[in-house]
Write a protein that holds these residues in place. Structure first.
Motif, PDB file in Angstrom:
ATOM      1  N   ALA A   1       7.519   4.283   4.397  1.00 37.53           N
ATOM      2  CA  ALA A   1       6.414   4.803   3.585  1.00 37.53           C
ATOM      3  C   ALA A   1       6.361   6.327   3.660  1.00 37.53           C
ATOM      4  N   TYR A   2       6.507   6.860   4.872  1.00 37.11           N
ATOM      5  CA  TYR A   2       6.515   8.317   5.018  1.00 37.11           C
ATOM      6  C   TYR A   2       7.776   8.928   4.399  1.00 37.11           C
TER       7      TYR A   2
ATOM      8  N   GLN B   1       9.537   7.809   1.870  1.00 35.41           N
ATOM      9  CA  GLN B   1       9.443   7.780   0.405  1.00 35.41           C
ATOM     10  C   GLN B   1       8.581   8.906  -0.140  1.00 35.41           C
ATOM     11  N   ARG B   2       7.625   9.374   0.666  1.00 34.85           N
ATOM     12  CA  ARG B   2       6.781  10.500   0.245  1.00 34.85           C
ATOM     13  C   ARG B   2       7.345  11.841   0.697  1.00 34.85           C
TER      14      ARG B   2
ATOM     15  N   TYR C   1       0.838  -1.204   0.000  1.00 37.11           N
ATOM     16  CA  TYR C   1       0.000   0.000   0.000  1.00 37.11           C
ATOM     17  C   TYR C   1       0.878   1.261   0.000  1.00 37.11           C
ATOM     18  N   ALA C   2       1.938   1.222   0.806  1.00 40.60           N
ATOM     19  CA  ALA C   2       2.817   2.392   0.911  1.00 40.60           C
ATOM     20  C   ALA C   2       3.491   2.694  -0.416  1.00 40.60           C
ATOM     21  N   GLN C   3       4.023   1.658  -1.063  1.00 42.95           N
ATOM     22  CA  GLN C   3       4.748   1.849  -2.323  1.00 42.95           C
ATOM     23  C   GLN C   3       3.833   2.319  -3.448  1.00 42.95           C
ATOM     24  N   ASN C   4       2.547   2.064  -3.302  1.00 44.62           N
ATOM     25  CA  ASN C   4       1.598   2.491  -4.327  1.00 44.62           C
ATOM     26  C   ASN C   4       0.883   3.783  -3.947  1.00 44.62           C
ATOM     27  N   GLY C   5       1.452   4.484  -2.969  1.00 49.51           N
ATOM     28  CA  GLY C   5       0.933   5.798  -2.602  1.00 49.51           C
ATOM     29  C   GLY C   5      -0.340   5.765  -1.785  1.00 49.51           C
ATOM     30  N   MET C   6      -0.721   4.599  -1.272  1.00 47.11           N
ATOM     31  CA  MET C   6      -1.972   4.471  -0.501  1.00 47.11           C
ATOM     32  C   MET C   6      -1.619   4.469   0.990  1.00 47.11           C
ATOM     33  N   LEU C   7      -1.143   5.627   1.460  1.00 49.54           N
ATOM     34  CA  LEU C   7      -0.626   5.712   2.822  1.00 49.54           C
ATOM     35  C   LEU C   7      -1.698   5.455   3.878  1.00 49.54           C
TER      36      LEU C   7
END
Length: 750
Positions: free
Chosen positions: A290-291, A293-294, A260-266
């Motif tokens: 995840a945070y 990477q964004r 989910y994180a890698q696909n921008g679905m934080l």
């Protein structure tokens, strides 16, 4: 015999030299020896090397197992030179002794020494071969790993799995599949490894085929497929498999969080993270990452501060995040606070400094890394070589070359490509070509680096010869290759060849012309004086000209003294890049060289009104591992008096040889004598003078300038190279110039 470098290092570590050899046990080994052997092992495992040495010293007799316990202890406590010295004192070393030292050498990146010891071994067992297979595979030397695999007379499960993993980790999936198909007795680990190889390459159809064929699946099998679909962006399929999995462990949950994180679905990632029945450091790291990477470093830090268990990876994630965000102070603060650092930590901090342009800090950190006993991995080597390339620290780069060969990295493409770039950027053409010839494996980056390197140095013929060699291999030329080829033609005045390549590259190589290809062509035509054709090409392009293209036309206007065209090009650049100081200066040069002092003065006023500041010019060079920096009219350098006196004498000798100062290049409407004095002490002239005074005859003088070299200095260096009989290699902001016997490699095209 092994090279002596470790023995010399052992001599330096006097506080850790091995205890004096005692009597070897004869006959049956008694219980006291066994008891003391166990105590030595316990102390070594706890890091109490001194206590282990005291027990060893006090033993009246020692078995081979005693020596092996000490040997393994020294190796595990990273006392490799001492371990090697002790090994040479073992009365009767057995295969375990050899394997222990072999593993220590291999894991410390001393692969060349490991190969020498392996060849020396009187008896080799499967463990010996497995160490060689895994160590070479881990360093990307797959062909050498396969060599040891094929040499092994007996192969166990570790041998087969090690070779399979070597192919998979290095992306050679076809060879992995062929090896897998050559036998049937594979365990779940092997099935998972091959499946993971397909997943890593994004070939989920083949991965699913392996998954469906597996005689027995474990939790790892499900995790691989879930994470594979997640990384590929198919979260629906990833979630379906997650729901189907008979057993979900913490890694299964973490795979979904990461997906989910890698696909921008934080938000979805955080929901799954909060619902996890248990979390480990990997789970926390996934959410923190995840945070990161964004670029949400505040949230990443909040979660990091909440973590109940942090490992090295946790710290490395924060360090990398700050580095990627350009927050170097915060990155260094995290680095300094780390309770434990691994090679990734050091490499990340090195990369942060290098990418931030802090070359001095990069090299200082590398020195500290060595003092802390950290071994240098391929990533760190590549980063350091890149730093040496940026500041043209050739001597430092050559020392790194020696170290990476001793570490066994010399044959790998990753470091090999960085080495090529370093030599070319430092102006060492011969060693660059030698490094290229010595590479066992070359990829498109290797070929492109050599072609572009020759192009920047003005060796168009050599660049095109390498291009012709490339076309005989399986490596297909790409758009970067053709940029190098066109640049080679441009920098060497090979106009017709360049035109031919440009109009045939789509037909011959499937490369569609991009802006950078058009820029090369505009530059090529402009340098050749075919200004109308260059303008016509710009009008016919399928996209609007950018500032780089107008800059190429402006440069051509300078060469051919066409101030009107220069003004048109400059106005376009000012619209696109109003703060580009270099273009204002270049147009001022054009006006000044044409005697249009009013127009040149207006350019200076325009720069002031628009708040554009001219970048100060400076030059630097490396002498005896020290970088010397010079600025125009430098009054700071400790040897300034010798430099100025030498330049005064040299100027007289140059004038006798026919040199005339290009006073039209000075942007001031003053007397010629004053202009001559202004030109005499440009930073690159000061650097060259210092080089002649301090670098032995026969060695090239290598100078780097942050701006484009001026016409007067370029002319002067041709005279200096002939008068002093020296080769001068100048790297300016645009290209390289090799001055030899009164001429320049650029053919006055620059």
């Amino acid at each position: 015999m092994l090279p002596s470098r470790h023995l010399r290092a052992a001599a330096r570590q006097r506080s850790h030299r091995p205890p004096a050899a005692g009597e070897a046990c004869s006959g049956k080994i008694d219980a006291d020896v066994i008891r003391r052997n166990k105590a030595i092992t316990a102390h070594m495992r706890a890091g109490r090397v001194g206590d282990a040495e005291r027990i060893f010293d006090g033993m009246p007799c020692r078995s081979t197992s005693t020596y092996n316990a000490m040997l393994a202890g020294y190796a595990s406590n990273r006392r490799l030179p001492v371990a090697l010295s002790l090994f040479r004192s073992i009365p009767r070393p057995d295969t375990f002794s050899y394997n222990t030292l072999l593993h220590a050498l291999a894991t410390s990146s001393s692969l060349a020494d490991a190969r020498s010891l392996f060849d020396e071994m009187p008896v080799k067992d499967p463990v010996s071969y497995n160490v060689m297979i895994s160590s070479h595979a881990n360093n990307g030397l797959v062909s050498l790993a396969r060599k040891y695999f094929d040499l092994a007379p007996e192969k166990d499960a570790v041998s087969w799995n090690g070779m399979l993993a070597a192919y998979v980790r290095n992306g050679r999936i076809q060879e992995a599949r062929e090896l897998f198909s050559s036998r049937t007795e594979w365990d779940a680990i092997s099935w998972n490894a091959l499946m993971a190889g397909y997943v890593h390459l994004g070939r989920m159809a083949e991965a699913l085929e392996i998954f469906n064929r597996m005689p027995q699946r474990d939790a790892v099998s499900w995790n691989i497929m879930v994470s594979g679909y997640a990384r590929g962006g198919d979260m629906m399929e990833a979630r379906r498999l997650f729901d189907m999995a008979p057993v979900r462990d913490v890694f299964t949950w973490t795979a979904v969080v990461s997906g989910y994180a890698q696909n921008g679905m934080l938000e979805d990632a955080r929901v799954v993270f909060d619902a996890m029945p248990e979390r480990n450091a990997v789970s926390w790291n996934a959410m923190v990452a995840a945070y990161v990477q964004r670029g949400m470093m505040e949230k990443a830090k909040d979660l990091f501060d909440m973590m109940p268990c942090r490992d090295v990876a946790s710290w490395n994630t924060m360090l990398t995040g700050y580095a990627q965000a350009g927050m170097l102070d915060e990155a260094r603060a995290v680095f300094d606070m780390m309770p434990q650092k691994d090679v990734v930590s050091w490499a990340a901090m090195l990369a942060a400094y290098a990418q931030g342009g802090l070359s001095e800090e990069t090299l200082q950190l590398f020195i500290k890394m060595g003092r802390c006993g950290e071994w240098v991995n391929r990533s760190a080597f590549a980063c350091l070589l890149s730093t040496c390339a940026d500041i043209a620290a050739l001597e430092c780069g050559m020392q790194l070359h020696g170290r990476l060969i001793k570490a066994g990295y010399g044959l790998g493409r990753f470091v090999g490509n960085a080495l090529l770039a370093m030599y070319f950027k430092c102006g060492n053409m011969e060693d660059a070509r030698n490094a290229f010839e010595e590479m066992d494996e070359r990829d498109a980056v290797s070929w492109n680096t050599v072609i572009a390197g020759y192009a920047r140095h003005g060796f168009g013929k050599e660049a095109l010869e390498v291009f012709d060699m490339m076309r005989t291999t399986s490596t297909k030329p790409d758009n970067i290759t053709l940029v190098g080829v066109l640049a080679a033609c441009s920098h060497s005045g090979l106009v017709e060849k360049g035109i031919s390549y440009f109009y045939s590259m789509h037909r011959d190589f499937g490369v569609t012309a991009k802006p950078e290809h058009y820029t090369c062509m505009i530059d090529l035509l402009g340098r050749a004086g075919r200004l109308d054709e260059a303008q016509g090409l710009m009008k016919d392009m399928p996209f609007e000209p950018d500032a780089t293209m107008w800059g190429a036309l402006l440069g051509a206007s300078r060469i051919h003294r066409n101030p009107e065209l220069g003004r048109i090009a400059a106005e376009k650049i000012f619209e696109l890049e109003p703060k580009n100081a270099g273009m204002y200066v270049l147009l001022s040069n054009i006006y000044a060289s044409s005697g249009k002092w009013r127009d040149a003065g207006e350019m200076r006023v325009m720069m002031e009104e628009r708040g554009v500041k001219k970048v100060p010019g400076f030059s630097w060079m490396e002498v005896q591992n020290k970088v010397h920096t010079f600025s125009v009219g430098d009054f700071v350098h400790p040897e300034k008096e010798k430099i100025y006196a030498f330049l005064k004498d040299l100027d007289m000798r140059m004038k006798k040889a026919g040199y005339v100062s290009a006073t039209e290049m000075v942007l001031h409407d003053v007397e010629d004598e004053e202009k001559e004095n202004s030109l005499k002490y440009h930073s690159e002239k000061l650097a060259v003078a210092y080089g002649i005074l301090n670098i032995p005859p026969g060695r090239p003088i290598r100078v780097i300038k942050n701006l484009r070299v001026c016409g007067d200095c370029h002319n002067a260096f041709k005279y200096i190279s002939a008068i002093e009989g020296r080769v001068i290699i100048l790297r300016d902001s645009n290209r390289f110039h090799h001055f030899r016997d009164g001429s320049c490699s650029c053919g006055d095209y620059w």
